[in-house]
Motif scaffolding. Structure first.
Motif, mmCIF file in Angstrom:
data_model
loop_
_atom_site.group_PDB
_atom_site.id
_atom_site.type_symbol
_atom_site.label_atom_id
_atom_site.label_comp_id
_atom_site.label_asym_id
_atom_site.label_seq_id
_atom_site.Cartn_x
_atom_site.Cartn_y
_atom_site.Cartn_z
ATOM 1 N N PRO A 192 0.878 -1.290 0.078
ATOM 2 C CA PRO A 192 0.019 0.021 0.065
ATOM 3 C C PRO A 192 0.785 1.315 0.004
ATOM 4 N N SER A 193 2.041 1.226 0.267
ATOM 5 C CA SER A 193 2.905 2.471 0.476
ATOM 6 C C SER A 193 3.819 2.690 -0.910
ATOM 7 N N ALA A 194 3.531 1.755 -1.927
ATOM 8 C CA ALA A 194 4.370 1.754 -3.241
ATOM 9 C C ALA A 194 4.182 3.261 -4.045
ATOM 10 N N GLY A 195 5.274 3.739 -4.092
ATOM 11 C CA GLY A 195 5.617 5.066 -4.777
ATOM 12 C C GLY A 195 5.175 6.364 -3.907
ATOM 13 N N LEU A 196 4.730 6.180 -2.644
ATOM 14 C CA LEU A 196 4.398 7.297 -1.666
ATOM 15 C C LEU A 196 5.632 7.864 -1.212
ATOM 16 N N SER A 197 5.752 9.483 -0.906
ATOM 17 C CA SER A 197 6.338 9.971 -0.311
ATOM 18 C C SER A 197 6.249 9.578 1.148
ATOM 19 N N PRO A 198 7.326 9.966 2.113
ATOM 20 C CA PRO A 198 7.315 9.550 3.571
ATOM 21 C C PRO A 198 6.125 10.187 4.199
ATOM 22 N N LEU A 199 5.638 11.242 3.920
ATOM 23 C CA LEU A 199 4.398 11.745 4.599
ATOM 24 C C LEU A 199 3.512 11.013 4.332
ATOM 25 N N MET A 200 3.145 10.669 3.053
ATOM 26 C CA MET A 200 1.801 10.021 2.557
ATOM 27 C C MET A 200 1.938 8.818 3.151
ATOM 28 N N MET A 201 3.017 8.109 3.005
ATOM 29 C CA MET A 201 3.218 6.753 3.430
ATOM 30 C C MET A 201 2.832 6.982 4.937
ATOM 31 N N HIS A 202 3.290 7.726 5.778
ATOM 32 C CA HIS A 202 2.783 7.749 7.235
ATOM 33 C C HIS A 202 1.081 7.763 7.240
ATOM 34 N N GLU A 203 0.535 8.551 6.420
ATOM 35 C CA GLU A 203 -0.927 9.001 6.426
ATOM 36 C C GLU A 203 -1.725 7.619 6.179
ATOM 37 N N VAL A 204 -0.798 6.821 5.115
ATOM 38 C CA VAL A 204 -1.475 5.511 4.612
ATOM 39 C C VAL A 204 -1.722 4.567 5.613
ATOM 40 N N PHE A 205 -0.415 4.257 6.419
ATOM 41 C CA PHE A 205 -0.290 3.206 7.307
ATOM 42 C C PHE A 205 -1.332 3.851 8.578
ATOM 43 N N ALA A 206 -1.298 5.022 8.700
ATOM 44 C CA ALA A 206 -2.253 5.654 9.885
ATOM 45 C C ALA A 206 -3.701 5.012 9.786
ATOM 46 N N ALA A 207 -4.008 5.214 8.316
ATOM 47 C CA ALA A 207 -5.420 4.993 7.929
ATOM 48 C C ALA A 207 -5.517 3.464 8.082
ATOM 49 N N ILE A 208 -4.603 2.547 7.794
ATOM 50 C CA ILE A 208 -4.638 1.180 8.110
ATOM 51 C C ILE A 208 -5.084 0.678 9.374
ATOM 52 N N ALA A 209 -4.133 1.348 10.112
ATOM 53 C CA ALA A 209 -4.354 0.963 11.630
ATOM 54 C C ALA A 209 -5.534 1.166 12.158
ATOM 55 N N ALA A 210 -6.039 2.485 11.639
ATOM 56 C CA ALA A 210 -7.264 3.078 12.374
ATOM 57 C C ALA A 210 -8.459 2.097 11.665
ATOM 58 N N ILE A 211 -8.409 1.554 10.434
ATOM 59 C CA ILE A 211 -9.520 0.409 10.145
ATOM 60 C C ILE A 211 -9.413 -0.784 10.885
ATOM 61 N N ARG A 212 -8.355 -1.065 11.636
ATOM 62 C CA ARG A 212 -8.058 -2.444 12.267
ATOM 63 C C ARG A 212 -8.802 -1.917 13.597
ATOM 64 N N ASP A 213 -8.290 -0.915 14.276
ATOM 65 C CA ASP A 213 -8.770 -0.417 15.513
ATOM 66 C C ASP A 213 -10.441 -0.234 15.578
ATOM 67 N N ARG A 214 -10.814 0.328 14.424
ATOM 68 C CA ARG A 214 -12.404 0.740 14.365
ATOM 69 C C ARG A 214 -13.233 -0.383 14.144
ATOM 70 N N THR A 215 -12.748 -1.570 13.281
ATOM 71 C CA THR A 215 -13.410 -2.501 12.691
ATOM 72 C C THR A 215 -13.234 -3.757 13.309
ATOM 73 N N GLY A 216 -12.089 -4.029 13.762
ATOM 74 C CA GLY A 216 -11.636 -5.316 14.346
ATOM 75 C C GLY A 216 -11.418 -6.421 13.255
ATOM 76 N N MET A 217 -10.882 -5.570 11.977
ATOM 77 C CA MET A 217 -10.992 -6.351 10.813
ATOM 78 C C MET A 217 -9.478 -7.296 10.928
ATOM 79 N N CYS A 218 -9.714 -8.306 9.949
ATOM 80 C CA CYS A 218 -8.244 -8.991 9.830
ATOM 81 C C CYS A 218 -7.482 -8.367 8.601
ATOM 82 N N ILE A 219 -6.325 -8.031 8.859
ATOM 83 C CA ILE A 219 -5.564 -7.401 7.773
ATOM 84 C C ILE A 219 -4.465 -7.819 7.574
ATOM 85 N N VAL A 220 -4.210 -8.388 6.102
ATOM 86 C CA VAL A 220 -2.853 -8.874 5.671
ATOM 87 C C VAL A 220 -2.444 -8.045 4.620
ATOM 88 N N MET A 221 -1.055 -7.559 4.642
ATOM 89 C CA MET A 221 -0.503 -6.926 3.780
ATOM 90 C C MET A 221 0.904 -7.313 3.503
#
Length: 251
Positions: free
Chosen positions: A162-191
């Motif tokens: 999910p971080s392919a081609g992203l700047s460090p700042l954008m990468m941080h935002e995307v990973f934060a969004a993925i962590a938020a999905i886990r915390d909010r939904t209890g989803m199983c995430i494999v990346m």
């Protein structure tokens, strides 16, 4: 729960790329697959998703063998969401149309309700929902691809770099969004990820592949602290005083 048991896989008449992989991922956790190029990371993810059928072993979801279940059935019957590494948004379509593509199999009322929830969760997309995806930044496009996968309310989310081609700042935002999905939904995430340090920072557990096999597995915090792991796979030496936790080293 995802359980991969002794899976072998490859393409066409070629040799096995995966040489007997075991992996588990539970609801409420992010499991990251790491390793050098060509080690089989994306092939393993595609086996779980249904794009590649194992030559041996099994892939189970919630106790059912889904090894030979095609992608569309995993999406509709096993509630699997998949975000590919490339071509993950349609540039000529609007943000809204991109998201709604992920809900074509849902009843209209459920589709509209899920869309409204996503707009509330991702205000940056809501403010641009009538713009074409080509007008978005790289990070926004990745968030858009996540939103499209989420509109069908999956139980399992599979992410290919999910971080392919992203700047460090954008990468941080995307990973934060993925962590938020886990915390909010209890989803199983494999990346699958190449940016190991950043991925381990939001993951619960990780598997490191080498030559089609699991070389190391363990909790993310332990992998980050392990000297051998950092030297061989993360490209950095730990501080001299750092203690090495106990890891599950395979082979």
């Amino acid at each position: 729960m995802i359980r991969v048991k002794n899976v072998r896989a490859g393409y066409g008449d070629g040799p096995d790329i995966l040489g007997g992989i075991d992996l588990t991922a539970a609801a409420g956790e992010i499991v990251t697959i790491l390793g050098p190029n060509g080690c089989g990371k994306s092939t393993l993810l595609k086996c779980i998703a249904g794009f590649v059928r194992p030559r041996g072993g099994t892939v189970e979801m919630d106790g059912s063998d889904v090894s030979n279940v095609p992608v569309h059935e995993k999406v509709t019957h096993h509630r699997v969401g998949f975000v590919p590494q490339t071509d993950n948004v349609f540039s000529t379509l609007t943000v809204a149309d991109n998201i709604l593509l992920g809900a074509r199999h849902l009843p209209a009322a459920e589709c509209h309700a899920r869309y409204a929830e996503l707009m509330a969760q991702y205000p940056s997309l809501a403010s641009k929902q009538d713009r074409k995806a080509s007008a978005l930044s790289g990070g926004e496009r990745q968030i858009l691809s996540l939103a499209r996968a989420l509109i069908s309310d999956p139980k399992v989310l599979l992410l290919d770099e999910p971080s392919a081609g992203l700047s460090p700042l954008m990468m941080h935002e995307v990973f934060a969004a993925i962590a938020a999905i886990r915390d909010r939904t209890g989803m199983c995430i494999v990346m699958v990820e190449q940016n190991a340090f950043e991925a381990l920072g939001v993951s619960d557990r990780a598997y490191v592949l080498s030559l089609g096999k699991v070389a190391i597995e363990g909790r993310s915090e332990d992998l980050l602290a392990d000297p051998a792991m950092r030297h061989l796979y993360l490209g950095g030496e730990p501080p001299a005083a750092e203690r090495r936790p106990r890891l599950a080293v395979v082979g």
